[in-house]
Motif scaffolding. Structure first.
Motif, PDB file in Angstrom:
ATOM      1  N   ALA A   1     -35.821  94.873  -3.796  1.00 48.39           N
ATOM      2  CA  ALA A   1     -35.608  93.657  -3.000  1.00 48.39           C
ATOM      3  C   ALA A   1     -36.929  92.914  -2.871  1.00 48.39           C
ATOM      4  CB  ALA A   1     -35.046  93.988  -1.624  1.00 48.39           C
ATOM      5  N   LEU A   2     -36.933  91.661  -3.254  1.00 49.12           N
ATOM      6  CA  LEU A   2     -38.086  90.790  -3.074  1.00 49.12           C
ATOM      7  C   LEU A   2     -37.867  90.002  -1.791  1.00 49.12           C
ATOM      8  CD1 LEU A   2     -38.467  89.381  -6.722  1.00 49.12           C
ATOM      9  CD2 LEU A   2     -39.286  91.555  -5.785  1.00 49.12           C
ATOM     10  N   PHE A   3     -38.734  90.218  -0.803  1.00 54.59           N
ATOM     11  CA  PHE A   3     -38.580  89.592   0.507  1.00 54.59           C
ATOM     12  C   PHE A   3     -39.510  88.384   0.635  1.00 54.59           C
ATOM     13  CE2 PHE A   3     -36.109  93.120   1.695  1.00 54.59           C
ATOM     14  CZ  PHE A   3     -35.666  93.031   3.009  1.00 54.59           C
ATOM     15  N   SER A   4     -38.945  87.257   1.027  1.00 51.65           N
ATOM     16  CA  SER A   4     -39.757  86.083   1.346  1.00 51.65           C
ATOM     17  C   SER A   4     -39.042  85.260   2.410  1.00 51.65           C
ATOM     18  CB  SER A   4     -40.014  85.233   0.098  1.00 51.65           C
ATOM     19  OG  SER A   4     -40.876  84.169   0.411  1.00 51.65           O
TER      20      SER A   4
ATOM     21  N   ALA B   1     -45.137  88.928  -6.885  1.00 60.15           N
ATOM     22  CA  ALA B   1     -44.059  89.844  -6.491  1.00 60.15           C
ATOM     23  C   ALA B   1     -43.289  90.341  -7.710  1.00 60.15           C
ATOM     24  CB  ALA B   1     -43.124  89.159  -5.501  1.00 60.15           C
ATOM     25  N   VAL B   2     -42.973  89.430  -8.630  1.00 58.81           N
ATOM     26  CA  VAL B   2     -42.237  89.821  -9.832  1.00 58.81           C
ATOM     27  C   VAL B   2     -43.105  90.705 -10.721  1.00 58.81           C
ATOM     28  CG1 VAL B   2     -41.106  88.972 -11.938  1.00 58.81           C
ATOM     29  CG2 VAL B   2     -40.727  87.807  -9.748  1.00 58.81           C
ATOM     30  N   GLN B   3     -44.394  90.409 -10.817  1.00 59.68           N
ATOM     31  CA  GLN B   3     -45.293  91.270 -11.588  1.00 59.68           C
ATOM     32  C   GLN B   3     -45.361  92.679 -10.994  1.00 59.68           C
ATOM     33  OE1 GLN B   3     -48.759  88.629 -11.387  1.00 59.68           O
ATOM     34  NE2 GLN B   3     -48.814  88.611 -13.623  1.00 59.68           N
ATOM     35  N   ILE B   4     -45.347  92.773  -9.671  1.00 56.63           N
ATOM     36  CA  ILE B   4     -45.299  94.087  -9.024  1.00 56.63           C
ATOM     37  C   ILE B   4     -44.023  94.812  -9.441  1.00 56.63           C
ATOM     38  CG2 ILE B   4     -45.031  95.288  -6.817  1.00 56.63           C
ATOM     39  CD1 ILE B   4     -46.871  93.159  -5.577  1.00 56.63           C
TER      40      ILE B   4
END
Length: 341
Positions: free
Chosen positions: A69-72, A325-328
């Protein structure tokens, strides 16, 4: 078999950029889930050029149905939902400041400290640094490796998109109001931002620094080296997208402009564009929509021993937030998170 990826805050500026970045980089996902508050549920958001997604209600979503989950969606939302997601087995990559200084949560810029990801399993949460910190440490990392940075003094020139869509709208509306002689209205910023600069980002702390300035200090130490002294002055400027920084460093080893350029040249995510001529440097306009951190105006600081000055610019919505975030997530699935067949 691909991954199931949820984007929390999918209707916001950074959330939309996360969706675009996932699509552009062909992240190995079988399912992308757009999440936001209940009032946005049922709306549609663009998933790059791959179509649209229907927004689901964050409050009722079962995070066991997502792998990442990418949180923003802000610190309060992260504090409430990120631990729940982590406990459900979903790995959270959080863009807020809520967990950055938690000793059990790695704070990661993949070009700089990818090894920190090995500790993600303690809480299933990984923190994304502040946008101004992310570009700073990418620029500093090759110099620190080669010369050993003792101290960094940073002045930032941060775009209004760092305050979200509301900040961008306020700059647009105030600029229009100036030209048509309408009253200047402000809600997002503490003073007029159109045709002005504001030396104040985030809340004031007891020592007179702002929280934004504190973040740059403590996050740089956590990501790069706790022994580096960092002091920052953060300024909001009337630019829509792209943060700029004037950086003054002192190093342990002798340094000059040419050796600094050689150290920076070819470092992942970093582009040196430095010509001592008109237009021989990068500004926020050129960085908008780009993934890289750009460095220009490299020169010796003659006022200190082993001193260097440089200018760095980056799209804060991309490297400062969504792209990082996507690179992580990419590093996570490549090295740490193995999907069952």
């Amino acid at each position: 078999m691909g991954y199931r990826v949820a984007v929390v805050g999918a209707t916001g500026a950074v959330g939309r950029e996360m969706l675009t970045t996932l699509a552009e980089r062909n992240f190995p996902a079988d399912e992308i889930i757009a999440l936001a508050s209940g009032r946005s549920a049922g709306n549609e958001v663009s998933f790059g050029e791959k179509g649209t997604l229907t927004v689901q209600d964050l409050a009722t979503f079962d995070f066991s149905k997502a792998d990442i989950a990418l949180f923003s969606a802000g610190g309060d939302v992260s504090l409430e939902y990120a631990p729940k997601a982590g406990q459900a087995g979903c790995v959270v990559i959080d863009n807020s400041s809520a967990f950055r200084m938690d000793p059990d949560v790695p704070l990661v810029v993949p070009e700089v400290n990818p090894g920190a990801l090995a500790r993600y399993g303690k809480k299933n949460i990984i923190a994304n640094p502040n946008c101004s910190t992310a570009q700073l440490v990418v620029a500093m990392k090759p110099l620190h490796d080669a010369f050993g940075i003792k101290r960094a003094v940073v002045s930032t020139y941060q775009s209004v998109s760092g305050a979200g869509k509301e900040g961008m709208d306020e700059l647009f509306n105030q600029t229009r109001a100036v030209y048509v002689n309408d009253p200047i209205e402000r809600e997002t910023f503490t003073k007029q931002i159109a045709f002005n600069v504001i030396p104040h980002i985030d809340k004031f702390m007891d020592d007179g620094f702002t929280k934004e300035e504190w973040k740059m200090t403590v996050e740089t130490k956590k990501i790069l080296d706790p022994d580096i002294d960092v002091v920052a002055q953060c300024v909001r400027v009337p630019v829509f997208i792209g943060h700029s920084e004037a950086v003054f460093i002192e190093t342990k080893k002798p340094i000059d402009a040419e050796t600094a350029r050689k150290a920076m040249h070819g470092f992942p995510g970093l582009i040196v564009l430095d010509h001592r001529a008109d237009e021989g440097y990068v500004t926020p306009v050129e960085s908008a929509g780009e993934d890289a951190v750009y460095v220009s105006r490299i020169r010796v600081d003659p006022t200190v021993k082993n001193g260097l000055v440089f200018w760095c610019v980056s799209d804060n919505l991309r490297k400062g937030a969504a792209l990082n975030a996507v690179q992580i997530a990419e590093e996570l699935v490549a090295k740490h998170l193995k999907k069952a067949a």
